[in-house]
Design an enzyme around this catalytic site. Structure first.
Site, PDB file in Angstrom:
ATOM      1  N   CYS A  18      -2.439   9.154  -7.962  1.00 38.06           N
ATOM      2  CA  CYS A  18      -3.659   8.891  -7.229  1.00 38.06           C
ATOM      3  C   CYS A  18      -4.586  10.097  -7.354  1.00 38.06           C
ATOM      4  O   CYS A  18      -4.240  11.194  -6.954  1.00 38.06           O
ATOM      5  CB  CYS A  18      -3.374   8.589  -5.770  1.00 38.06           C
ATOM      6  SG  CYS A  18      -4.831   7.944  -4.989  1.00 38.06           S
TER       7      CYS A  18
ATOM      8  N   GLY B 207     -11.295  -1.854 -11.672  1.00 35.45           N
ATOM      9  CA  GLY B 207     -12.070  -3.065 -11.937  1.00 35.45           C
ATOM     10  C   GLY B 207     -12.272  -3.349 -13.417  1.00 35.45           C
ATOM     11  O   GLY B 207     -11.802  -2.601 -14.274  1.00 35.45           O
TER      12      GLY B 207
ATOM     13  N   LYS C 117       0.867  -1.169   0.000  1.00 35.89           N
ATOM     14  CA  LYS C 117       0.000   0.000   0.000  1.00 35.89           C
ATOM     15  C   LYS C 117       0.913   1.232   0.000  1.00 35.89           C
ATOM     16  O   LYS C 117       2.053   1.151   0.442  1.00 35.89           O
ATOM     17  CB  LYS C 117      -0.869  -0.050   1.274  1.00 35.89           C
ATOM     18  CG  LYS C 117      -1.643   1.220   1.615  1.00 35.89           C
ATOM     19  CD  LYS C 117      -2.931   1.311   0.829  1.00 35.89           C
ATOM     20  CE  LYS C 117      -3.578   2.685   0.968  1.00 35.89           C
ATOM     21  NZ  LYS C 117      -4.416   3.014  -0.201  1.00 35.89           N
TER      22      LYS C 117
HETATM   23  C1  LIG Z   1      -9.107   0.372  -2.754  1.00 37.32           C
HETATM   24  C2  LIG Z   1      -7.971   0.748  -3.661  1.00 37.32           C
HETATM   25  C3  LIG Z   1      -6.825   1.342  -3.131  1.00 37.32           C
HETATM   26  C4  LIG Z   1      -5.771   1.716  -3.949  1.00 37.32           C
HETATM   27  N1  LIG Z   1      -4.642   2.273  -3.398  1.00 37.32           N
HETATM   28  C5  LIG Z   1      -3.581   2.587  -4.192  1.00 37.32           C
HETATM   29  C6  LIG Z   1      -2.374   3.083  -3.639  1.00 37.32           C
HETATM   30  O1  LIG Z   1      -2.223   3.229  -2.415  1.00 37.32           O
HETATM   31  N2  LIG Z   1      -1.349   3.408  -4.489  1.00 37.32           N
HETATM   32  C7  LIG Z   1      -1.457   3.230  -5.850  1.00 37.32           C
HETATM   33  O2  LIG Z   1      -0.499   3.513  -6.576  1.00 37.32           O
HETATM   34  N3  LIG Z   1      -2.578   2.721  -6.403  1.00 37.32           N
HETATM   35  C8  LIG Z   1      -3.652   2.403  -5.602  1.00 37.32           C
HETATM   36  N4  LIG Z   1      -4.790   1.867  -6.177  1.00 37.32           N
HETATM   37  C9  LIG Z   1      -4.854   1.645  -7.636  1.00 37.32           C
HETATM   38  C10 LIG Z   1      -4.501   0.197  -7.989  1.00 37.32           C
HETATM   39  O3  LIG Z   1      -3.189  -0.131  -7.582  1.00 37.32           O
HETATM   40  C11 LIG Z   1      -4.661  -0.063  -9.499  1.00 37.32           C
HETATM   41  O4  LIG Z   1      -3.772   0.773 -10.196  1.00 37.32           O
HETATM   42  C12 LIG Z   1      -6.085   0.205  -9.972  1.00 37.32           C
HETATM   43  O5  LIG Z   1      -7.016  -0.225  -9.029  1.00 37.32           O
HETATM   44  C13 LIG Z   1      -6.391  -0.476 -11.315  1.00 37.32           C
HETATM   45  O6  LIG Z   1      -6.297  -1.883 -11.210  1.00 37.32           O
HETATM   46  P1  LIG Z   1      -7.569  -2.863 -10.982  1.00 37.32           P
HETATM   47  O7  LIG Z   1      -8.601  -2.498 -12.007  1.00 37.32           O
HETATM   48  O8  LIG Z   1      -7.030  -4.244 -11.168  1.00 37.32           O
HETATM   49  O9  LIG Z   1      -8.056  -2.609  -9.610  1.00 37.32           O
HETATM   50  C14 LIG Z   1      -5.867   1.503  -5.357  1.00 37.32           C
HETATM   51  C15 LIG Z   1      -7.003   0.898  -5.887  1.00 37.32           C
HETATM   52  C16 LIG Z   1      -8.065   0.513  -5.063  1.00 37.32           C
HETATM   53  C17 LIG Z   1      -9.274  -0.131  -5.669  1.00 37.32           C
END
Ligand SMILES: Cc1cc2nc3c(=O)[nH]c(=O)nc-3n(C[C@H](O)[C@H](O)[C@H](O)COP(=O)(O)O)c2cc1C
Ligand SMILES: Cc1cc2nc3c(=O)[nH]c(=O)nc-3n(C[C@H](O)[C@H](O)[C@H](O)COP(=O)(O)OP(=O)(O)OC[C@H]3O[C@@H](n4cnc5c(N)ncnc54)[C@H](O)[C@@H]3O)c2cc1C
Ligand code: FES
Lengths: 295, 270
Positions: A123, A209, A38
């Site tokens: 972010c 997602g 994280k």
């Molecule tokens: C609940 C949540 C928390 C996240 N926290 C971070 C984070 O702390 N740092 C970061 O670079 N990306 C963060 N992300 C983004 C994810 O690492 C990823 O880039 C994004 O969700 C797209 O991938 P996915 O569609 O497989 O979830 C977060 C995503 C979610 C859903």
């Protein structure tokens, strides 16, 4: 991955896997290609006010706001547990200024267990971080500042909320990044029409997602044409076929995010599924399919 | 029955229970009975299952549902159909295999012999309280305030009686079709005037729990409340399910809850 060699190309996306502990009882973390933490900032952060999650059609909107234990908290409370596992550990780093990013990287750099850094420029939940991630000059500035602070692998994670992700990737590469990670969440919001108010406590959040996979795919494709360093594809992966699609678009490795909440075994299933898929087609090395769709 | 390793953090497992029965109680209100749990599945009252309503991408997330009881290998869930996820679960048929993660979360404290405990539940919020009452030690007294909209929504709780403890059910309905005409917190208030309780357990709509909390705090009685917050992972990893404490801290309701000390909740901020 620069100086890093991974046992397999599958790892968690930052923020969806905590610091690893939470999933440790459900499968053996040693089976992952890498561990990605994280976000870590210098001081602990509270994050955004609730509600922080809204479920969308085949997607999730979140505004966690980078709640984290801070650098010292990470070293004291989270690192010891991660010593028990062997996959490379990549720390996701956030900050409000170039100095803050650099402080985190320099504080963690001496720790042997930390294998590299993933710089979260993107972010959408925090205001100032975004600036670094939206202009080539900004990306260059922060990448070179951090490059000077560590010799460990430095991955730059891009935002999709820009008009020119491939150029930003190129800027990062030029300033010394070892890999480009794409993509972070897409900015979004939802309004409660009865209350006439945004649902999220922070108003805006990031969409992740299955629904964002096509967006991520295009960014990875464009990056493949723009940069020579490895690309790590992330966005909407839920199954083996999704991961293979990312490899064919040009990714060398992939990250799984939101899918971990739905099926905690997704990464393991993708690792096994890829092996099987390649075996059935006589493909020996992942290299053979990276960028294969570019012809 | 595929069972994976147990977590260090919690005893959560990935489970594949089979649907035993779906019992309709009223329109869009049903009991879902599941069986085929492993030996190692030992839920505590107040804990929940995180159920995946479909293998497809929509609806995406798991749905948290409290365990109302786990007896003789059968888990009973009390579910109100409010949207797509609970509708899909309603369509489950005997023999269907479900994807469940659990047991998750914190539990109500044990109801000891000689203790009097007041339980205040509304709607499907009675589910975890039934679990707590079932586990009450012999010689305990439980006053169970059971609030529903209308008589048709009341499930038989006969299995709570005839035990070596005293469990008294006090029904209230919004429409007066059974029991007290009005809120279950009104019944709770009357009971609190008659007896000193060791603690109050509550679960249900926020406004109801807030009232139950106020009744308890005015009398300096400990209150344990089960919070309903939108969840993501259920495992403590995403930080999506936080609630705010009076100190301004954000606490994860999936791991540090759902059952929490009522005095640690900002009841006004909602
Ligand atoms: C609940 C949540 C928390 C996240 N926290 C971070 C984070 O702390 N740092 C970061 O670079 N990306 C963060 N992300 C983004 C994810 O690492 C990823 O880039 C994004 O969700 C797209 O991938 P996915 O569609 O497989 O979830 C977060 C995503 C979610 C859903
Ligand atoms: C710890 C816990 C225990 C619960 N126990 C029970 C129970 O025993 N019986 C029961 O009927 N319901 C229970 N709920 C509420 C239940 O989880 C929701 O009603 C359900 O998730 C709704 O999903 P849906 O797809 O039908 O509704 P939709 O409205 O389509 O859901 C949309 C999204 O909102 C979330 N959501 C909607 N309502 C709630 C809610 N009240 N609380 C949390 N998330 C919600 C859903 O999970 C989903 O992600 C519990 C909730 C929590 C947090
Ligand atoms: S639901 Fe993910 S931390 Fe609670």
């Amino acid at each position: 991955m620069g100086s890093l060699t991974l046992a397999n190309p599958v790892m968690p996306a930052s923020g969806t896997f905590g610091y690893g502990e939470e999933f440790a009882g459900l499968f053996d973390l040693n089976r992952l290609g890498a561990l990605v933490s994280k976000a870590v900032s210098t001081l602990p952060r509270h994050g955004n006010p609730p509600p922080r999650l809204v479920e969308l059609k085949s997607a999730l909107l979140n505004s966690i706001g980078l709640q984290n234990v801070g650098t010292q908290g990470f070293i004291e409370k989270k690192l010891p547990f991660l010593h028990d596992y062997s996959p490379p550990l990549i720390v996701n780093v956030v900050g409000d200024s170039v100095e803050e990013y650099r402080e985190v990287v320099e504080a963690l750099d001496p720790h042997e267990r930390v294998s590299g850094f993933e710089i979260n420029l993107s972010c959408p939940n925090v205001k100032k971080g975004l600036e670094y991630g939206t202009t080539c000059a900004g990306v260059e500035r922060i990448t070179s500042a951090l490059r000077a602070g560590t010799r460990k692998p430095l991955w730059i994670k891009l935002s999709p909320n820009v008009s020119n992700p491939a150029e930003l990737g190129k800027a990062a590469e030029g300033a010394g990044a070892d890999a480009i990670v794409a993509i972070n969440t897409l900015g979004g919001m939802v309004i409660d029409i009865e209350k006439r108010r945004p649902v999220l406590g922070a108003r805006f959040g990031g969409v992740s997602g299955p629904a964002i996979k096509a967006v991520a795919m295009k960014v990875v494709w464009q990056l493949h044409e723009a940069v020579a360093v490895p690309i790590i594809g992330v966005g909407g992966i839920t199954r083996t076929e999704d991961a293979i699609e990312f490899l064919m678009a040009g990714a060398t490795a992939v990250q799984v995010g939101t899918a971990n909440f739905v099926n905690p075994l997704t990464m393991i299933e993708v690792i096994e599924g890829m092996r099987e898929w390649m075996g059935e087609r006589g493909i020996k090395k992942i290299r053979e399919i990276v960028g294969a769709a570019h012809g | 029955m595929a069972v994976h390793q147990r977590t260090r953090q919690s005893e959560a497992q990935l489970l594949q229970p089979k649907v035993r029965k779906v019992v309709d109680l009223a329109r869009r209100l049903y009991l879902l009975e599941l069986e085929g749990f492993p030996e190692t599945f030992r839920p505590k009252p107040g804990q929940f299952l995180h159920l995946r309503p479909t293998k497809e991408d929509y609806p995406l997330l798991r749905r948290p549902i409290s365990l109302q009881s786990y007896r003789d290998g059968v888990a009973t869930l009390l579910i109100r159909e409010v949207g797509i996820g609970t509708e899909l679960l309603h369509r489950a048929r005997p023999g269907d295999c479900l994807d469940a993660l659990g047991p998750l979360g914190t539990a109500y404290s044990p109801v000891r012999s000689g203790e009097s405990v007041l339980m205040v539940g509304g709607g499907v919020g009675v589910a975890p309280l039934v679990a707590a009452a079932l586990e009450a030690e012999p010689g305990a007294l439980v006053d169970f305030c059971y609030g529903v909209a209308t008589a048709g929504e009341i499930q038989s709780l006969d299995f709570l009686s005839g035990r070596e403890n005293e469990i008294r059910i006090h029904v209230s309905t919004d429409d007066g079709s059974s029991g007290h005409h009005g809120f279950c917190t009104e019944v709770a208030e009357r009971l609190l005037e008659e007896r000193r309780y060791a603690k109050i357990f509550t679960c249900g709509p926020w406004v109801m729990m807030r009232k139950a909390f106020r009744l308890g705090s005015e009398r300096k009685v400990p209150v344990e409340a089960s919070l309903e917050v939108q969840m993501g992972c259920g495992l403590g990893a995403c930080l999506g399910c936080v609630y705010e404490t009076p100190d301004g801290d954000f606490i994860r309701s999936c791991i540090d809850g759902p059952v929490v000390d009522g005095y640690g909740v900002s009841w006004e901020n909602h």
